[in-house]
Design a protein around this motif. Structure first.
Motif, PDB file in Angstrom:
ATOM      1  N   PHE A 121      28.533  50.423  44.916  1.00 31.33           N
ATOM      2  CA  PHE A 121      29.084  50.243  43.567  1.00 31.33           C
ATOM      3  C   PHE A 121      27.994  49.840  42.561  1.00 31.33           C
ATOM      4  CE2 PHE A 121      29.486  46.026  45.489  1.00 31.33           C
ATOM      5  CZ  PHE A 121      29.016  45.193  44.486  1.00 31.33           C
ATOM      6  N   LEU A 122      26.809  49.472  43.050  1.00 32.80           N
ATOM      7  CA  LEU A 122      25.721  49.127  42.145  1.00 32.80           C
ATOM      8  C   LEU A 122      25.237  50.327  41.339  1.00 32.80           C
ATOM      9  CD1 LEU A 122      23.628  46.709  44.381  1.00 32.80           C
ATOM     10  CD2 LEU A 122      24.982  46.094  42.379  1.00 32.80           C
ATOM     11  N   ILE A 123      25.630  51.529  41.721  1.00 36.75           N
ATOM     12  CA  ILE A 123      25.289  52.704  40.926  1.00 36.75           C
ATOM     13  C   ILE A 123      26.524  53.294  40.246  1.00 36.75           C
ATOM     14  CG2 ILE A 123      23.290  53.278  42.343  1.00 36.75           C
ATOM     15  CD1 ILE A 123      24.941  55.521  43.601  1.00 36.75           C
ATOM     16  N   ALA A 124      27.627  52.548  40.228  1.00 35.02           N
ATOM     17  CA  ALA A 124      28.837  53.037  39.566  1.00 35.02           C
ATOM     18  C   ALA A 124      28.584  53.221  38.077  1.00 35.02           C
ATOM     19  CB  ALA A 124      29.989  52.058  39.774  1.00 35.02           C
ATOM     20  N   GLU A 125      29.103  54.286  37.512  1.00 34.02           N
ATOM     21  CA  GLU A 125      28.929  54.538  36.084  1.00 34.02           C
ATOM     22  C   GLU A 125      30.105  54.048  35.261  1.00 34.02           C
ATOM     23  OE1 GLU A 125      27.072  58.182  34.815  1.00 34.02           O
ATOM     24  OE2 GLU A 125      26.756  58.732  36.902  1.00 34.02           O
ATOM     25  N   VAL A 126      31.221  53.827  35.884  1.00 33.25           N
ATOM     26  CA  VAL A 126      32.396  53.302  35.195  1.00 33.25           C
ATOM     27  C   VAL A 126      32.775  51.991  35.874  1.00 33.25           C
ATOM     28  CG1 VAL A 126      34.783  53.697  34.532  1.00 33.25           C
ATOM     29  CG2 VAL A 126      33.190  55.627  34.646  1.00 33.25           C
ATOM     30  N   ALA A 127      32.688  50.889  35.132  1.00 31.54           N
ATOM     31  CA  ALA A 127      32.944  49.582  35.744  1.00 31.54           C
ATOM     32  C   ALA A 127      33.753  48.703  34.795  1.00 31.54           C
ATOM     33  CB  ALA A 127      31.633  48.902  36.092  1.00 31.54           C
ATOM     34  N   PRO A 128      35.052  48.953  34.669  1.00 33.99           N
ATOM     35  CA  PRO A 128      35.887  48.118  33.796  1.00 33.99           C
ATOM     36  C   PRO A 128      36.015  46.716  34.354  1.00 33.99           C
ATOM     37  CG  PRO A 128      37.246  49.601  35.086  1.00 33.99           C
ATOM     38  CD  PRO A 128      35.826  50.002  35.341  1.00 33.99           C
ATOM     39  N   PRO A 129      36.319  45.738  33.517  1.00 41.33           N
ATOM     40  CA  PRO A 129      36.465  44.365  34.011  1.00 41.33           C
ATOM     41  C   PRO A 129      37.694  44.212  34.896  1.00 41.33           C
ATOM     42  CG  PRO A 129      37.162  44.516  31.728  1.00 41.33           C
ATOM     43  CD  PRO A 129      36.550  45.842  32.081  1.00 41.33           C
ATOM     44  N   SER A 130      37.690  43.154  35.697  1.00 40.68           N
ATOM     45  CA  SER A 130      38.836  42.820  36.535  1.00 40.68           C
ATOM     46  C   SER A 130      39.415  41.491  36.065  1.00 40.68           C
ATOM     47  CB  SER A 130      38.415  42.712  38.001  1.00 40.68           C
ATOM     48  OG  SER A 130      37.891  43.941  38.461  1.00 40.68           O
ATOM     49  N   TYR A 131      40.723  41.339  36.218  1.00 44.19           N
ATOM     50  CA  TYR A 131      41.418  40.118  35.801  1.00 44.19           C
ATOM     51  C   TYR A 131      42.224  39.594  36.999  1.00 44.19           C
ATOM     52  CZ  TYR A 131      40.471  42.564  31.393  1.00 44.19           C
ATOM     53  OH  TYR A 131      39.868  43.259  30.368  1.00 44.19           O
ATOM     54  N   PRO A 132      41.541  39.046  37.998  1.00 41.35           N
ATOM     55  CA  PRO A 132      42.236  38.631  39.224  1.00 41.35           C
ATOM     56  C   PRO A 132      43.115  37.398  39.003  1.00 41.35           C
ATOM     57  CG  PRO A 132      39.972  37.905  39.287  1.00 41.35           C
ATOM     58  CD  PRO A 132      40.098  38.773  38.064  1.00 41.35           C
ATOM     59  N   GLU A 133      44.027  37.199  39.932  1.00 47.42           N
ATOM     60  CA  GLU A 133      44.839  35.994  39.895  1.00 47.42           C
ATOM     61  C   GLU A 133      43.936  34.776  40.057  1.00 47.42           C
ATOM     62  OE1 GLU A 133      47.729  36.342  42.947  1.00 47.42           O
ATOM     63  OE2 GLU A 133      48.785  38.032  42.016  1.00 47.42           O
ATOM     64  N   ARG A 134      44.445  33.634  39.609  1.00 48.52           N
ATOM     65  CA  ARG A 134      43.632  32.421  39.573  1.00 48.52           C
ATOM     66  C   ARG A 134      43.033  32.075  40.937  1.00 48.52           C
ATOM     67  NH1 ARG A 134      40.352  29.611  36.390  1.00 48.52           N
ATOM     68  NH2 ARG A 134      39.794  27.752  37.570  1.00 48.52           N
ATOM     69  N   GLU A 135      43.790  32.272  41.998  1.00 52.65           N
ATOM     70  CA  GLU A 135      43.307  31.931  43.336  1.00 52.65           C
ATOM     71  C   GLU A 135      42.083  32.749  43.710  1.00 52.65           C
ATOM     72  OE1 GLU A 135      44.929  31.880  47.967  1.00 52.65           O
ATOM     73  OE2 GLU A 135      46.319  32.314  46.320  1.00 52.65           O
ATOM     74  N   ILE A 136      42.125  34.046  43.380  1.00 52.93           N
ATOM     75  CA  ILE A 136      40.995  34.930  43.671  1.00 52.93           C
ATOM     76  C   ILE A 136      39.832  34.601  42.737  1.00 52.93           C
ATOM     77  CG2 ILE A 136      40.188  37.311  43.773  1.00 52.93           C
ATOM     78  CD1 ILE A 136      42.197  36.483  45.957  1.00 52.93           C
ATOM     79  N   PHE A 137      40.150  34.389  41.470  1.00 49.49           N
ATOM     80  CA  PHE A 137      39.091  34.080  40.505  1.00 49.49           C
ATOM     81  C   PHE A 137      38.323  32.829  40.927  1.00 49.49           C
ATOM     82  CE2 PHE A 137      37.415  31.826  36.867  1.00 49.49           C
ATOM     83  CZ  PHE A 137      36.680  32.820  36.230  1.00 49.49           C
ATOM     84  N   GLN A 138      39.029  31.857  41.493  1.00 47.81           N
ATOM     85  CA  GLN A 138      38.397  30.592  41.861  1.00 47.81           C
ATOM     86  C   GLN A 138      37.283  30.785  42.876  1.00 47.81           C
ATOM     87  OE1 GLN A 138      39.272  27.649  40.258  1.00 47.81           O
ATOM     88  NE2 GLN A 138      37.315  27.003  41.196  1.00 47.81           N
ATOM     89  N   ILE A 139      37.417  31.799  43.736  1.00 47.13           N
ATOM     90  CA  ILE A 139      36.362  32.102  44.707  1.00 47.13           C
ATOM     91  C   ILE A 139      35.056  32.422  43.989  1.00 47.13           C
ATOM     92  CG2 ILE A 139      35.610  33.732  46.498  1.00 47.13           C
ATOM     93  CD1 ILE A 139      38.589  34.066  47.229  1.00 47.13           C
ATOM     94  N   PHE A 140      35.146  33.248  42.947  1.00 43.53           N
ATOM     95  CA  PHE A 140      33.965  33.641  42.188  1.00 43.53           C
ATOM     96  C   PHE A 140      33.442  32.485  41.336  1.00 43.53           C
ATOM     97  CE2 PHE A 140      36.081  37.549  43.279  1.00 43.53           C
ATOM     98  CZ  PHE A 140      35.027  38.382  43.635  1.00 43.53           C
ATOM     99  N   ASP A 141      34.365  31.709  40.785  1.00 49.35           N
ATOM    100  CA  ASP A 141      33.964  30.548  39.999  1.00 49.35           C
ATOM    101  C   ASP A 141      33.176  29.563  40.863  1.00 49.35           C
ATOM    102  OD1 ASP A 141      33.741  29.093  37.700  1.00 49.35           O
ATOM    103  OD2 ASP A 141      35.816  28.371  37.675  1.00 49.35           O
ATOM    104  N   ASP A 142      33.642  29.335  42.084  1.00 44.52           N
ATOM    105  CA  ASP A 142      32.944  28.434  43.004  1.00 44.52           C
ATOM    106  C   ASP A 142      31.561  28.981  43.374  1.00 44.52           C
ATOM    107  OD1 ASP A 142      35.139  26.766  42.956  1.00 44.52           O
ATOM    108  OD2 ASP A 142      35.953  27.474  44.870  1.00 44.52           O
ATOM    109  N   LEU A 143      31.474  30.287  43.587  1.00 44.07           N
ATOM    110  CA  LEU A 143      30.180  30.903  43.891  1.00 44.07           C
ATOM    111  C   LEU A 143      29.215  30.739  42.726  1.00 44.07           C
ATOM    112  CD1 LEU A 143      31.112  34.221  45.736  1.00 44.07           C
ATOM    113  CD2 LEU A 143      29.585  32.434  46.579  1.00 44.07           C
TER     114      LEU A 143
END
Length: 310
Positions: A121-143
């Motif tokens: 996916f690092l060469i993807a040409e179309v990459a719209p944003p994602s709006y995950p649920e809070r529980e999933i988002f928290q994983i990325f926030d912690d990272l």
């Protein structure tokens, strides 16, 4: 429009263009969004970057522009973008979260030498944003928090740890948003980089044959035309067409050479110069390598076919 759009090789360079200052000693950064833009609203000029960006937005509102698309940024937004695109952003209120940037060279040094095999996916040409649920988002926030802590540390293993955490970040992005991504499938539907390369290839050979250009373009020329790093550009073309850039150039050169040898009365040397070769011997070696015959032998073989002995 492209002449007015500047390409930035680092986020510190981009931020300096807005009057700010960021310290950066390697091709990786992570910053808190709220520390970057003290005044709102903010609207950037259009620009390009030669690095990847991951935005982990916990809170805030704005808009992100990429090429001709506009995407909303809001609470719990995760946005990934890769090099080369025309970008811009508008921020309407204070953003809270993290903005992470890294280069291809950083990934290859600290993550994996064959980074695009592991994370296509690092060469993807179309990459719209994602709006995950809070529980999933928290994983990325912690990272993001872990990456920032390590980035600000003085550990002797600082960048090795950051490399490991970046692997986790990329794996989580792949798992949640890009698990089924296939660059070849995208190429069949829409691949701006590939399509633009093919158009540029055709246009360049038209210029060569019309004597508007006197040299054969190489990989770096086609990459520069799209404001892309040659390595990244080559990887995209290889993944999405199954052939390298050099293979495309060679095949096009041979096709045009065959046509000129068959249709024109120009000498081999004249044809060599028309196709951007500096001398006829280089052209002859190139032609024989791909066809198995010298240009003169190829031309003679055509004559024998069209004028067989009685």
């Amino acid at each position: 429009m492209s002449d007015a759009i500047k390409t930035y090789d680092s986020i510190s360079e981009l931020y300096a263009s807005f009057g700010g200052k960021l310290e950066q000693d390697v091709d990786f950064t992570i910053h808190r969004n709220e520390e970057l833009s003290p005044n709102y609203p903010v609207k950037s000029p259009l620009f390009r970057t030669s690095y990847y960006t991951v935005l982990i937005l916990r809170q805030g509102r704005g808009r992100y522009l990429i090429d001709d698309q506009s995407y909303v940024t809001r609470d719990n937004t995760i946005f990934f973008s890769n090099p080369g695109h025309v970008k811009g952003f508008e921020v309407y209120e204070t953003l809270q979260g993290y903005i992470i940037t890294f280069s291809e060279s950083f990934l290859k040094q600290y993550v994996h030498e064959n980074i695009f095999d592991e994370f296509p996916f690092l060469i993807a040409e179309v990459a719209p944003p994602s709006y995950p649920e809070r529980e999933i988002f928290q994983i990325f926030d912690d990272l993001g928090g872990l990456l920032l802590h390590e980035y600000q540390s003085d550990s002797a293993y600082k960048y090795k740890v950051i490399g490991c955490l970046t692997v986790v970040l990329l794996l989580k992005i792949k798992e949640r948003f890009w698990k089924a991504y296939d660059p070849l499938t995208e190429a069949l539907t829409s691949s701006d980089i590939t399509l633009t390369f093919k158009r540029n290839l055709e246009a360049h050979f038209r210029d060569l044959l019309a004597s508007k250009c006197d040299r054969l373009f190489q990989v770096q020329d086609y990459a520069q035309a799209q404001y892309l790093h040659p390595n990244y550009f080559s990887t995209v073309i290889k993944y999405k067409t199954g052939k390298s850039v050099n293979s495309w150039i060679a095949e096009k050169t041979i096709a045009e050479a065959k046509a000129l040898l068959a249709r024109s009365s120009e000498s081999v040397q004249e044809i060599a110069f028309r196709l951007g070769f500096k001398n006829a011997s280089h052209f002859s070696r190139f032609f024989k390598k791909h066809i198995g015959l010298s240009p003169l032998s190829f031309r003679q073989s055509l004559s024998s076919v069209s004028n067989p002995d009685p």
